[in-house]
Design an enzyme around this catalytic site. Structure first.
Site, PDB file in Angstrom:
ATOM      1  N   GLY C  12       0.845  -1.196   0.000  1.00 21.95           N
ATOM      2  CA  GLY C  12       0.000   0.000   0.000  1.00 21.95           C
ATOM      3  C   GLY C  12       0.875   1.239   0.000  1.00 21.95           C
ATOM      4  O   GLY C  12       1.774   1.376   0.820  1.00 21.95           O
ATOM      5  N   GLY C  15      -0.900   7.092   2.651  1.00 20.10           N
ATOM      6  CA  GLY C  15      -0.244   7.813   3.732  1.00 20.10           C
ATOM      7  C   GLY C  15       0.513   6.898   4.680  1.00 20.10           C
ATOM      8  O   GLY C  15       1.689   7.126   4.975  1.00 20.10           O
ATOM      9  N   VAL C  47      -5.418  10.749  -0.563  1.00 23.61           N
ATOM     10  CA  VAL C  47      -5.489  11.981  -1.350  1.00 23.61           C
ATOM     11  C   VAL C  47      -6.825  12.699  -1.202  1.00 23.61           C
ATOM     12  O   VAL C  47      -6.925  13.905  -1.368  1.00 23.61           O
ATOM     13  CB  VAL C  47      -5.204  11.654  -2.844  1.00 23.61           C
ATOM     14  CG1 VAL C  47      -6.448  11.135  -3.555  1.00 23.61           C
ATOM     15  CG2 VAL C  47      -4.624  12.849  -3.573  1.00 23.61           C
ATOM     16  N   GLY C  51     -10.607  17.469   5.483  1.00 23.51           N
ATOM     17  CA  GLY C  51     -10.640  18.399   6.604  1.00 23.51           C
ATOM     18  C   GLY C  51      -9.340  18.652   7.326  1.00 23.51           C
ATOM     19  O   GLY C  51      -8.919  19.790   7.474  1.00 23.51           O
ATOM     20  N   GLY C  52      -8.676  17.617   7.809  1.00 19.62           N
ATOM     21  CA  GLY C  52      -7.454  17.888   8.542  1.00 19.62           C
ATOM     22  C   GLY C  52      -7.020  16.755   9.435  1.00 19.62           C
ATOM     23  O   GLY C  52      -7.585  15.677   9.417  1.00 19.62           O
ATOM     24  N   PHE C 117     -13.038  20.499  14.939  1.00 21.90           N
ATOM     25  CA  PHE C 117     -13.751  19.414  14.275  1.00 21.90           C
ATOM     26  C   PHE C 117     -14.767  18.878  15.268  1.00 21.90           C
ATOM     27  O   PHE C 117     -14.755  19.254  16.448  1.00 21.90           O
ATOM     28  CB  PHE C 117     -12.768  18.313  13.862  1.00 21.90           C
ATOM     29  CG  PHE C 117     -12.582  18.202  12.386  1.00 21.90           C
ATOM     30  CD1 PHE C 117     -12.331  19.306  11.607  1.00 21.90           C
ATOM     31  CD2 PHE C 117     -12.656  16.960  11.745  1.00 21.90           C
ATOM     32  CE1 PHE C 117     -12.156  19.209  10.247  1.00 21.90           C
ATOM     33  CE2 PHE C 117     -12.481  16.849  10.381  1.00 21.90           C
ATOM     34  CZ  PHE C 117     -12.235  17.965   9.629  1.00 21.90           C
ATOM     35  N   GLN C 231     -18.180   3.758  10.057  1.00 20.04           N
ATOM     36  CA  GLN C 231     -18.560   5.156  10.224  1.00 20.04           C
ATOM     37  C   GLN C 231     -19.308   5.712   9.012  1.00 20.04           C
ATOM     38  O   GLN C 231     -18.814   5.640   7.895  1.00 20.04           O
ATOM     39  CB  GLN C 231     -17.312   6.012  10.464  1.00 20.04           C
ATOM     40  CG  GLN C 231     -17.640   7.481  10.694  1.00 20.04           C
ATOM     41  CD  GLN C 231     -16.471   8.227  11.293  1.00 20.04           C
ATOM     42  OE1 GLN C 231     -15.503   8.535  10.613  1.00 20.04           O
ATOM     43  NE2 GLN C 231     -16.545   8.508  12.583  1.00 20.04           N
ATOM     44  N   HIS C 233     -20.327   9.063   7.447  1.00 15.70           N
ATOM     45  CA  HIS C 233     -20.052  10.493   7.538  1.00 15.70           C
ATOM     46  C   HIS C 233     -21.365  11.211   7.271  1.00 15.70           C
ATOM     47  O   HIS C 233     -22.046  10.910   6.299  1.00 15.70           O
ATOM     48  CB  HIS C 233     -18.991  10.904   6.516  1.00 15.70           C
ATOM     49  CG  HIS C 233     -18.395  12.247   6.794  1.00 15.70           C
ATOM     50  ND1 HIS C 233     -19.121  13.407   6.658  1.00 15.70           N
ATOM     51  CD2 HIS C 233     -17.166  12.617   7.210  1.00 15.70           C
ATOM     52  CE1 HIS C 233     -18.334  14.435   6.982  1.00 15.70           C
ATOM     53  NE2 HIS C 233     -17.155  13.976   7.324  1.00 15.70           N
ATOM     54  N   LEU C 243     -17.629  13.536  -0.529  1.00 18.27           N
ATOM     55  CA  LEU C 243     -17.577  14.060   0.831  1.00 18.27           C
ATOM     56  C   LEU C 243     -17.593  15.589   0.879  1.00 18.27           C
ATOM     57  O   LEU C 243     -16.860  16.249   0.149  1.00 18.27           O
ATOM     58  CB  LEU C 243     -16.294  13.549   1.493  1.00 18.27           C
ATOM     59  CG  LEU C 243     -16.043  14.011   2.932  1.00 18.27           C
ATOM     60  CD1 LEU C 243     -17.073  13.416   3.856  1.00 18.27           C
ATOM     61  CD2 LEU C 243     -14.644  13.608   3.369  1.00 18.27           C
ATOM     62  N   GLU C 246     -16.020  17.675   7.166  1.00 17.09           N
ATOM     63  CA  GLU C 246     -16.453  18.133   8.476  1.00 17.09           C
ATOM     64  C   GLU C 246     -15.947  19.553   8.721  1.00 17.09           C
ATOM     65  O   GLU C 246     -16.519  20.306   9.509  1.00 17.09           O
ATOM     66  CB  GLU C 246     -15.890  17.180   9.530  1.00 17.09           C
ATOM     67  CG  GLU C 246     -16.450  17.394  10.916  1.00 17.09           C
ATOM     68  CD  GLU C 246     -16.282  16.154  11.782  1.00 17.09           C
ATOM     69  OE1 GLU C 246     -16.534  15.052  11.277  1.00 17.09           O
ATOM     70  OE2 GLU C 246     -15.892  16.293  12.938  1.00 17.09           O
ATOM     71  N   ARG C 286     -19.565  12.178  14.621  1.00 18.42           N
ATOM     72  CA  ARG C 286     -20.169  11.736  13.368  1.00 18.42           C
ATOM     73  C   ARG C 286     -21.278  10.713  13.567  1.00 18.42           C
ATOM     74  O   ARG C 286     -22.291  10.745  12.867  1.00 18.42           O
ATOM     75  CB  ARG C 286     -19.082  11.152  12.463  1.00 18.42           C
ATOM     76  CG  ARG C 286     -18.141  12.219  11.985  1.00 18.42           C
ATOM     77  CD  ARG C 286     -17.011  11.660  11.155  1.00 18.42           C
ATOM     78  NE  ARG C 286     -16.151  12.765  10.723  1.00 18.42           N
ATOM     79  CZ  ARG C 286     -15.000  12.604  10.103  1.00 18.42           C
ATOM     80  NH1 ARG C 286     -14.549  11.386   9.843  1.00 18.42           N
ATOM     81  NH2 ARG C 286     -14.286  13.643   9.747  1.00 18.42           N
ATOM     82  N   HIS C 354     -17.987   5.977   5.362  1.00 13.74           N
ATOM     83  CA  HIS C 354     -16.790   6.799   5.252  1.00 13.74           C
ATOM     84  C   HIS C 354     -15.546   6.074   5.745  1.00 13.74           C
ATOM     85  O   HIS C 354     -14.449   6.298   5.242  1.00 13.74           O
ATOM     86  CB  HIS C 354     -17.007   8.064   6.087  1.00 13.74           C
ATOM     87  CG  HIS C 354     -15.894   9.060   6.024  1.00 13.74           C
ATOM     88  ND1 HIS C 354     -15.486   9.603   4.824  1.00 13.74           N
ATOM     89  CD2 HIS C 354     -15.126   9.621   6.972  1.00 13.74           C
ATOM     90  CE1 HIS C 354     -14.489  10.464   5.064  1.00 13.74           C
ATOM     91  NE2 HIS C 354     -14.245  10.483   6.348  1.00 13.74           N
ATOM     92  N   TYR C 355     -15.706   5.223   6.750  1.00 11.44           N
ATOM     93  CA  TYR C 355     -14.505   4.725   7.416  1.00 11.44           C
ATOM     94  C   TYR C 355     -14.802   3.414   8.127  1.00 11.44           C
ATOM     95  O   TYR C 355     -15.891   3.241   8.670  1.00 11.44           O
ATOM     96  CB  TYR C 355     -14.040   5.767   8.444  1.00 11.44           C
ATOM     97  CG  TYR C 355     -12.655   5.521   8.992  1.00 11.44           C
ATOM     98  CD1 TYR C 355     -11.531   5.949   8.290  1.00 11.44           C
ATOM     99  CD2 TYR C 355     -12.476   4.844  10.197  1.00 11.44           C
ATOM    100  CE1 TYR C 355     -10.272   5.718   8.788  1.00 11.44           C
ATOM    101  CE2 TYR C 355     -11.199   4.605  10.699  1.00 11.44           C
ATOM    102  CZ  TYR C 355     -10.094   5.056   9.988  1.00 11.44           C
ATOM    103  OH  TYR C 355      -8.836   4.830  10.465  1.00 11.44           O
ATOM    104  N   ARG C 389     -14.806   6.793  15.257  1.00  9.04           N
ATOM    105  CA  ARG C 389     -13.576   7.559  15.118  1.00  9.04           C
ATOM    106  C   ARG C 389     -13.867   9.053  15.157  1.00  9.04           C
ATOM    107  O   ARG C 389     -14.806   9.529  14.533  1.00  9.04           O
ATOM    108  CB  ARG C 389     -12.885   7.233  13.802  1.00  9.04           C
ATOM    109  CG  ARG C 389     -11.681   8.087  13.528  1.00  9.04           C
ATOM    110  CD  ARG C 389     -10.957   7.678  12.280  1.00  9.04           C
ATOM    111  NE  ARG C 389     -11.688   7.984  11.056  1.00  9.04           N
ATOM    112  CZ  ARG C 389     -11.734   9.188  10.490  1.00  9.04           C
ATOM    113  NH1 ARG C 389     -11.116  10.211  11.033  1.00  9.04           N
ATOM    114  NH2 ARG C 389     -12.404   9.365   9.364  1.00  9.04           N
ATOM    115  N   ASN C 393      -8.634  12.207  13.366  1.00  9.43           N
ATOM    116  CA  ASN C 393      -7.721  11.229  13.947  1.00  9.43           C
ATOM    117  C   ASN C 393      -7.192  10.229  12.934  1.00  9.43           C
ATOM    118  O   ASN C 393      -6.213   9.551  13.211  1.00  9.43           O
ATOM    119  CB  ASN C 393      -8.408  10.467  15.091  1.00  9.43           C
ATOM    120  CG  ASN C 393      -8.200  11.166  16.435  1.00  9.43           C
ATOM    121  OD1 ASN C 393      -7.501  12.177  16.512  1.00  9.43           O
ATOM    122  ND2 ASN C 393      -8.798  10.629  17.483  1.00  9.43           N
TER     123      ASN C 393
END
Lengths: 132, 120, 586, 250
Positions: C12, C15, C47, C51-52, C117, C231, C233, C243, C246, C286, C354-355, C389, C393
């Site tokens: 993979g 990130g 990518v 949000g952050g 957030f 999750q 979103h 998306l 948030e 969320r 979402h997750y 989550r 995070n």
């Protein structure tokens, strides 16, 4: 490594047919032929001027001919198009500039260039009327 | 280490020529080719042999004209060289010599003529 | 078969994988690293994060607050010792990224700017406008290029983990361009393959997020943990699932039902005023927001759109300048994909998957129970997300645990002898199974199987869950897996860049992951975080279910689910409250 | 649901294991107003012909996978909509100027090599560790490079660049824009290393300012500007070294 897969490479023949922007680009580059031709025409004038009055009058006389008018109209179009496109891309080549903290927008640079064009032309015209 | 390109030399000449052509070219053509022959704003004696001879007897106008011609030639040579490549005629040493060589030759002639106009 | 020797294989190139690769290259320069990714690294789903990423730096913030927000956000299903380590490392990683060139948004004086957030007591989210994931991924990818030890294998699709003598010794991959199998022999591997949101139809994720990393580990006997926690979103575009970060709400965006009412105040997230304030209304977590949507939808107070019901995300009051500065991509996305200009109109949004909170079981070092195998990022379950989550995070997780897993893998590789020779035979036989798919006649089309999977999961294991429907989903998934085993019909029988074939292999893994989710969900008879039941188990049940689910593969048979204790160090479970009630509590 | 219409999608097909040269195949695709070209291709793959091969991933114009030519225009298929082409048929081809691997998939390895060649990472003036804390950088300093940092490597600019097509030694738009991005970063001290790439024949001098690269860029990166501004820098660098032959080696 695993052997590279077989790929197909497309030819570039007549690539300018693929997008109008390419043809505009070639037209822009093509103006340079007229620029060079006009330089040669001026050079011929210089030669004639050095050779003497008879020779020069031949060159001067040519200016009155329809061929010359057509040539000059074409040159006029070429130079005008050259100037327009030259100023259009000018913002891409100038170093980044700021005015009051904000970047100077491209259209301002373009407009400034048009003004410079106008002023330079006017000055040239006035000088020509004064000295020719 | 990648080889440094010498393009900056010709590119500078091309650029200077482009600026001159853009700023002065249109009016130059208009005056010489249209206004003077048609007598628009100019008398029939405009661009007469004597007046031009005396004008270009001064070093500044003579040199100026030569420089304009020279830069126009380099501008043309540079674009023609690259456009020929674009059109499928491969860029080669020979082609380069032909394009920039003729511009240089033309420039030499122009400077020489300017000198002659001033001196004689 | 081509064999590539490498000390550490990283599966993979997103990130987590890139961060792990850089960690190995920096800390153990003598080791060779193979970065094997099914897409070129910068195409990875990191990518798309908008949000952050969390990191304590604001003067009002503290590690304790980050710890509390994470643990309460996760409804006390978090491994608290791991959370402790995590919050301590986040800021370091954000600064590291800054020093690698990440264009974090700044204040006028040039210092780092952070935003709120959902579920946060203090502003903690480092952001690069609304393209944080994009900038993080490209910064990591470009930074990785300076390390010659990292050998990239772009567009190599990993199919199997190879175990010999009880430890991981190799990874089988297909070179996508040629379809040729390649064996990566290694001393350690880091699994960094991302989540599995494509198990569901309506989701915010890229097409590549199919869970095969989880599937590969699971097939080798590594348990998946907490897979029932998926999750949703709350703010994705209906239909496409694209998306709306948030960050929209972090910057002050509000949610309205069809009557223009800020309905979140009716779901324990109010009162409205004073506003804005942390952990209240639109800045709730969320799971609560998505669940509130479901209730509004049931009550008929949502808007009709061509792609289902929706509520309005309203940014108009922020003004054009702020929207364009802080949320430029959101603007573009809304204009392109929803034909709405957020400056002048509210954006219709609805929840989408979402997750995946759960994943491959691993410890704080990223080590899975299988010696030599490490995991990081969304594919892993390191234990920081619990039952829900906290926004911001996940990007922080990739960095903190990507690095941790990389370092652990490097250490392991240094201490481990070379791989055994038996590996090649195993690789050959696994490769033969995959290649055989190209020759089989008959079967069901990939698209049909996938469509069916989405129907089953959305009906049975959605935002709101009931026992009988989950049980039915489990049965249907077993049938679907049977159908898959019976054969997948492929139009494309060639080996070169055969994406249909790869999608089929991928789907095999996705089906197993789906089954793990459904079975774990069925057995959790309580409501906790993102797992919400309405069949008599509406409350959290710490008596019986303050525990992780561990899902063990039983091959072709349905999985076995066991439970394991949660590590609690300093935060005893208490009522999880937001809005006004949260203020009374603290 | 908006009304369903039918559009003809003509795709370039090339199977390296079967074909000597590409050919075209046309598919009839039902579509609704909000369907992108990518969704059209996905419809073909799911329902009509599973062998049609193309790259895609995020479907929200940020991963850079799905670039292709539609009617000779390089675009991201995920953010181009079938409604905008209807009722005409559309022709979908792989990105120009790259070798075709299969159908709409091109070989991007040459580009990746170019990207690696431009020192595409921050070179700090002195080594830093996270313990040193973050650098200061004002919003205005960020503005100097943020535009160039938006590149998603989708390769539309290479497909728009005839100079790259004519001579693929040219470093090309996206890689040179990335180079400019790091050079313009106030935290970077790697300009000298990168100048070597800029100055080369295949560096900025491979560009003749066709300018289409900037027009097709879905992220408004403006590689043409990045390259042509560096022509000035390269020219300065070329002549200034004669003025100061000593003292520039430090």
């Amino acid at each position: 490594m695993t052997p590279a897969p077989k790929t197909y490479v497309r030819p570039m023949n007549r690539w300018w047919m693929r997008h109008p922007a390419y043809r505009r680009y070639l037209l822009r580059e093509g103006t340079s032929v007229m620029v060079a031709a006009y330089a040669l025409f001026l050079l011929a004038g210089m030669v004639c001027l050095v050779l003497g009055e008879t020779a020069f009058n031949l060159w001067r006389g040519f200016l009155q001919s329809p061929v010359s008018v057509i040539f000059h109209l074409a040159a006029l179009a070429a130079f005008a198009f050259h100037a327009w496109t030259w100023f259009k891309v000018m913002p891409l080549t100038t170093p980044p500039m700021r005015f009051r903290g904000r970047p100077v927008p491209d259209r301002m640079i373009f407009r400034a260039a048009l003004w410079a064009w106008g002023i330079a032309s006017l000055v040239l015209l006035v000088l020509a009327m004064r000295f020719l | 280490m990648r080889a440094r390109s010498h393009e900056p030399i010709v590119w500078s000449l091309f650029g200077a020529g482009g600026v001159f052509a853009a700023l002065l070219g249109t009016m130059l053509v208009l005056i010489i080719g249209i206004l003077v022959p048609m007598g628009l704003g100019f008398g029939p004696d405009a661009m007469h042999y004597d007046s031009l001879r005396s004008l270009f007897g001064h070093p500044l106008p003579a040199l100026g004209l030569a420089v304009v011609i020279s830069l126009f030639l380099f501008h043309g040579a540079h674009r023609i060289y690259h456009t020929l490549h674009d059109l499928g005629i491969p860029a080669s040493k020979k082609m380069m010599l032909a394009c920039y060589g003729s511009a240089a030759a033309g420039s030499g002639v122009a400077l020489l003529l300017a000198g002659m106009l001033v001196v004689f | 078969m081509q064999v590539i020797q490498s000390d550490v294989v990283i599966i993979g190139g997103g990130g987590a994988g890139l961060r792990a690769a850089i960690a190995v290259a920096q800390e153990a320069p003598g080791l060779s690293v193979a970065l094997v990714s099914k897409v070129v690294p910068m195409r990875s789903h990191t990518v798309a994060a908008e949000g952050g990423s969390a990191g304590v730096i604001h003067p009002d913030d503290s590690l304790d607050k980050h710890f509390d927000d994470t643990v309460s956000g996760g409804d006390w299903l978090c491994e608290q010792d791991v959370v402790e380590y995590f919050v301590g490392q986040c800021t370091r990683e954000m600064i590291q990224l800054e020093q690698w060139g990440c264009p974090w948004s700044r204040r006028d004086d040039g210092s780092i700017n952070v935003r709120f957030f959902g579920g946060m007591k203090s502003p903690r989210t480092w952001f690069a406008a609304d393209k944080t994931g994009f900038h993080i991924l490209h910064t990591l990818f470009q930074t990785s290029l300076q390390f010659p030890a990292i050998q990239r294998y772009d567009e190599f699709f990993c199919t199997d983990l190879l175990v010999e003598d009880g430890r991981l010794q190799g990874v089988l991959a297909l070179c996508i361009a040629t379809g040729e199998p390649v064996l990566f022999q290694c001393k350690a591997a880091v699994l960094a393959t991302g989540g599995a949101s494509r198990v569901f139809g309506q989701n915010t994720n890229a097409g590549i997020v199919t869970g095969e990393g989880m599937g590969m580990a699971y097939a080798q006997g590594v348990p998946l943990r907490d897979m029932e926690f998926v999750q949703w979103h709350p703010t994705a575009l209906p239909g496409s699932g694209i998306l709306m970060t948030e960050g929209c709400r972090g910057e002050g965006g509000i949610l309205l039902n069809k009557d223009g009412h800020r309905y979140l105040q009716d779901y324990g997230l109010g009162p409205l005023d004073p506003w804005p304030r942390p952990r209240a209304m639109e800045l709730g977590p969320r799971d609560r927001l998505s669940q509130a949507f479901w209730h509004e939808d049931q009550a008929g107070r949502t808007l009709q759109t061509p792609h289902g019901t929706a509520v309005h995300l309203d940014l108009r009051h922020l003004g054009e300048k702020k929207i364009m500065e802080r949320l430029p991509m959101i603007c573009e996305l809304a204009r392109t994909f929803a034909a709405v200009d957020p400056v002048t109109a509210p954006i219709p949004v609805r929840p989408a998957v979402h997750y995946t909170m759960g994943g491959v079981l691993c410890d704080v070092h990223g080590a899975t129970p299988l010696p030599g195998l490490y995991a990081a990022g969304e594919c892993s379950s390191v234990g920081i997300h619990g039952a829900n989550r906290l926004g911001s995070n996940s990007l922080a997780e990739l960095l903190v645990f990507g690095r941790a897993a990389g370092l652990s893998a490097a250490r392991h590789a240094r201490e481990t002898p070379a791989a055994s020779a038996a590996l090649q035979a195993q690789a050959e036989s696994r490769a033969a199974v995959h290649l055989d798919m190209l020759r089989r006649e008959g079967g069901t089309r990939v698209a049909r199987l996938r469509q069916r999977l989405h129907e089953i999961m959305e009906a049975g294991v959605g935002i709101v869950r009931e026992g009988p429907r989950m049980a039915q989903a489990c049965e249907q998934l077993a049938e679907l897996r049977e159908q898959f085993r019976a054969g997948v019909a492929l139009d494309d029988r060639g080996r070169a860049f055969n994406t249909e074939w790869l999608t089929a292999i991928e789907l095999g893994h996705t089906l197993q992951v789906a089954e793990a989710m459904a079975h774990a969900a069925l057995l959790r008879q309580e409501s906790r975080g993102a797992h919400m039941r309405i069949d008599g188990f509406e409350a959290r049940d710490d008596e019986r279910f303050l525990c992780h689910s561990l899902i063990h593969s039983q091959g072709d048979a349905p999985p076995r689910v066991t439970h394991s204790p949660v590590t609690i160090t300093r935060s005893q479970p208490r009522a999880r409250v937001y809005g006004g009630a949260a203020q009374n509590q603290s | 649901m908006s009304q369903t219409r039918t559009i003809m999608i003509e795709c370039l097909r090339y199977d390296p294991e079967q074909d000597q040269a590409p050919h075209y195949r046309t598919y009839e695709v039902p579509f609704t107003d909000e369907m992108s070209v990518l969704e059209g291709l996905q419809y073909i793959k799911d329902h009509l012909d599973g062998s049609l091969t193309f790259r895609w991933s995020c479907r929200m114009a940020i991963c850079g996978s799905c670039g292709c030519m539609v009617n000779h225009q390089p675009i991201l298929s995920c953010q181009s909509f079938l409604r905008d082409y209807y009722p005409a048929r559309i022709r979908v081809e792989p990105l120009e100027h790259f070798p075709i691997v299969k159908d709409l998939v091109i070989d991007q390895s040459d580009f990746l090599g170019k990207l690696e060649s431009v020192t595409p990472y921050l070179v700090p003036a002195q080594p830093l560790t996270p313990e040193d804390g973050p650098n200061l950088q004002t919003p205005r300093q960020i503005e100097d490079y943020l535009g160039y940092a938006q590149c998603i490597n989708c390769l539309l600019c290479y497909a728009a660049c005839p100079q790259y097509g004519l001579n693929n030694a040219f470093t090309g738009p996206a890689a040179l824009a990335l180079l400019a991005r790091y050079n313009a970063d106030s935290r970077d001290a790697g300009q000298k290393t990168r100048m070597e790439v800029v100055n080369a024949e295949e560096g900025v001098w491979g560009c003749t300012l066709v300018g289409l690269c900037s027009e097709v860029c879905p992220k408004h990166v403006d590689p043409a500007r990045a390259i042509n501004r560096n022509k000035i820098n390269s020219t300065q660098d070329y002549f200034l070294r004669f003025l100061a032959p000593f003292g520039r080696g430090s």
